[in-house]
Design a protein around this motif. Structure first.
Motif, PDB file in Angstrom:
ATOM      1  N   GLN A 121      22.304   0.224  17.600  1.00 22.30           N
ATOM      2  CA  GLN A 121      21.677  -0.865  18.476  1.00 22.30           C
ATOM      3  C   GLN A 121      21.402   0.147  19.906  1.00 22.30           C
ATOM      4  O   GLN A 121      21.412   1.738  19.698  1.00 22.30           O
ATOM      5  CB  GLN A 121      23.118  -0.919  19.668  1.00 22.30           C
ATOM      6  CG  GLN A 121      23.410  -1.937  20.853  1.00 22.30           C
ATOM      7  CD  GLN A 121      22.451  -3.567  20.567  1.00 22.30           C
ATOM      8  OE1 GLN A 121      22.034  -3.541  20.028  1.00 22.30           O
ATOM      9  NE2 GLN A 121      23.651  -3.555  20.251  1.00 22.30           N
ATOM     10  N   THR A 122      19.828  -0.360  20.622  1.00 24.34           N
ATOM     11  CA  THR A 122      19.233   0.307  21.361  1.00 24.34           C
ATOM     12  C   THR A 122      18.820  -0.564  22.675  1.00 24.34           C
ATOM     13  O   THR A 122      19.839  -1.736  22.642  1.00 24.34           O
ATOM     14  CB  THR A 122      17.882   0.173  21.043  1.00 24.34           C
ATOM     15  OG1 THR A 122      16.899  -0.808  21.146  1.00 24.34           O
ATOM     16  CG2 THR A 122      17.488   1.201  19.830  1.00 24.34           C
ATOM     17  N   SER A 127      17.446  -4.166  21.943  1.00 23.16           N
ATOM     18  CA  SER A 127      17.995  -4.968  21.185  1.00 23.16           C
ATOM     19  C   SER A 127      19.801  -5.574  22.104  1.00 23.16           C
ATOM     20  O   SER A 127      19.958  -6.647  22.381  1.00 23.16           O
ATOM     21  CB  SER A 127      18.360  -3.880  20.087  1.00 23.16           C
ATOM     22  OG  SER A 127      19.274  -3.452  19.982  1.00 23.16           O
ATOM     23  N   LEU A 128      19.680  -4.537  23.186  1.00 23.03           N
ATOM     24  CA  LEU A 128      21.093  -5.100  23.410  1.00 23.03           C
ATOM     25  C   LEU A 128      20.641  -5.930  24.325  1.00 23.03           C
ATOM     26  O   LEU A 128      21.342  -6.637  24.647  1.00 23.03           O
ATOM     27  CB  LEU A 128      21.808  -4.157  24.151  1.00 23.03           C
ATOM     28  CG  LEU A 128      23.684  -4.484  25.019  1.00 23.03           C
ATOM     29  CD1 LEU A 128      24.338  -4.299  23.796  1.00 23.03           C
ATOM     30  CD2 LEU A 128      23.419  -2.784  26.339  1.00 23.03           C
ATOM     31  N   VAL A 149      18.472   5.664  20.263  1.00 19.86           N
ATOM     32  CA  VAL A 149      19.775   4.474  19.889  1.00 19.86           C
ATOM     33  C   VAL A 149      20.849   5.102  21.414  1.00 19.86           C
ATOM     34  O   VAL A 149      20.973   5.797  21.409  1.00 19.86           O
ATOM     35  CB  VAL A 149      20.369   4.702  19.188  1.00 19.86           C
ATOM     36  CG1 VAL A 149      22.174   3.971  18.260  1.00 19.86           C
ATOM     37  CG2 VAL A 149      19.047   4.286  17.598  1.00 19.86           C
ATOM     38  N   SER A 159      26.555   3.292  20.138  1.00 21.76           N
ATOM     39  CA  SER A 159      26.414   3.141  18.541  1.00 21.76           C
ATOM     40  C   SER A 159      26.221   4.417  17.733  1.00 21.76           C
ATOM     41  O   SER A 159      26.461   4.228  16.808  1.00 21.76           O
ATOM     42  CB  SER A 159      24.443   2.296  18.520  1.00 21.76           C
ATOM     43  OG  SER A 159      24.734   1.667  17.609  1.00 21.76           O
ATOM     44  N   ARG A 177      14.535   5.919  17.037  1.00 23.39           N
ATOM     45  CA  ARG A 177      16.002   4.987  16.890  1.00 23.39           C
ATOM     46  C   ARG A 177      16.044   5.480  15.515  1.00 23.39           C
ATOM     47  O   ARG A 177      17.167   5.404  15.250  1.00 23.39           O
ATOM     48  CB  ARG A 177      15.760   3.692  17.285  1.00 23.39           C
ATOM     49  CG  ARG A 177      14.592   2.712  17.251  1.00 23.39           C
ATOM     50  CD  ARG A 177      14.195   1.927  17.921  1.00 23.39           C
ATOM     51  NE  ARG A 177      13.072   0.704  17.921  1.00 23.39           N
ATOM     52  CZ  ARG A 177      11.927   1.145  18.129  1.00 23.39           C
ATOM     53  NH1 ARG A 177      12.164   2.018  18.915  1.00 23.39           N
ATOM     54  NH2 ARG A 177      10.624  -0.096  17.236  1.00 23.39           N
ATOM     55  N   LYS A 229      22.793  -7.507  12.652  1.00 27.86           N
ATOM     56  CA  LYS A 229      22.956  -7.090  13.637  1.00 27.86           C
ATOM     57  C   LYS A 229      22.549  -4.917  12.873  1.00 27.86           C
ATOM     58  O   LYS A 229      21.755  -4.705  12.087  1.00 27.86           O
ATOM     59  CB  LYS A 229      24.720  -6.607  14.305  1.00 27.86           C
ATOM     60  CG  LYS A 229      25.559  -5.934  13.485  1.00 27.86           C
ATOM     61  CD  LYS A 229      27.140  -6.497  14.131  1.00 27.86           C
ATOM     62  CE  LYS A 229      27.771  -5.411  12.817  1.00 27.86           C
ATOM     63  NZ  LYS A 229      28.781  -5.477  13.676  1.00 27.86           N
ATOM     64  N   ALA A 230      22.040  -4.686  14.687  1.00 22.96           N
ATOM     65  CA  ALA A 230      21.709  -3.365  14.546  1.00 22.96           C
ATOM     66  C   ALA A 230      22.773  -2.241  13.739  1.00 22.96           C
ATOM     67  O   ALA A 230      24.425  -3.191  13.448  1.00 22.96           O
ATOM     68  CB  ALA A 230      21.836  -2.389  15.812  1.00 22.96           C
TER      69      ALA A 230
END
Length: 184
Positions: free
Chosen positions: A10-11, A14-15, A27, A31, A55, A160-161
């Motif tokens: 998750q970055t 992406s969040l 990241v 995460s 990432r 999802k991440a």
């Protein structure tokens, strides 16, 4: 051959549901900690690949440690990089692009077919050895391959991440897949 495709952790991008590919963002620390805590649940292989962006490098290290690996490329969203739908929805160039985002290039960026052509060439080198491999890459790259190999739409294959797919190849042909890791 078994090919494992894992989306990076998750970055902030992406969040916040931003369009990004070439932007080299990290990241989120929480995460990375979660990925590391669940590392035993991820499949291993004799070969590892990332996109070379921070990432994917961080995700690979969090799960697998400091393993030797090779870099593969990612899509450039051009003028849309690091911007969300809400930020772009009134932009005429964005409105034009979303009418056919599977084929139209982003302004000053790439199209999905251009990216897939580049990604296919890179993946050919991974698959040519016919030896199990793990690729820590990006959601769009993974979705593009899964859509190409198994049908459906790109959106059907987004995960999802920190998760992904394990694809079995028989005679160079993708024959089946499972989600990985199963418990996250």
């Amino acid at each position: 051959m078994i090919l494992t495709l894992i989306r990076h952790g998750q970055t902030e991008g992406s969040l916040r549901d931003l369009y990004y590919g070439a932007a080299d963002i990290p990241v989120l620390p929480e995460s990375l900690a979660e990925l590391h805590a669940h590392a035993a649940q991820y499949p291993t292989a004799p070969r590892y690949f990332t996109s070379g962006l921070v990432r994917t490098e961080q995700t690979l290290r969090a799960i697998y440690g400091d393993v030797p690996h090779t870099a593969l490329p990612e899509m450039d969203f051009g003028d849309f990089e690091m911007r969300s739908y809400d930020q772009l929805k009134d932009d005429p160039a964005f409105q034009h692009w979303i009418t056919d985002s599977e084929h139209l290039p982003c302004p000053n960026g790439e199209s999905a077919p251009q990216t897939m052509q580049r990604n296919r060439k890179s993946m050919e080198t991974v698959l040519a050895e016919d030896t199990d491999a793990v690729c820590v890459v990006h959601g769009g790259v993974i979705a593009g391959f899964m859509m190409t190999w198994f049908g459906g739409l790109r959106v059907d294959w987004y995960r999802k991440a920190g998760t992904g797919y394990q694809v079995t190849f028989e005679g160079g042909v993708p024959t089946r897949w499972v989600r990985v890791p199963e418990d996250i």
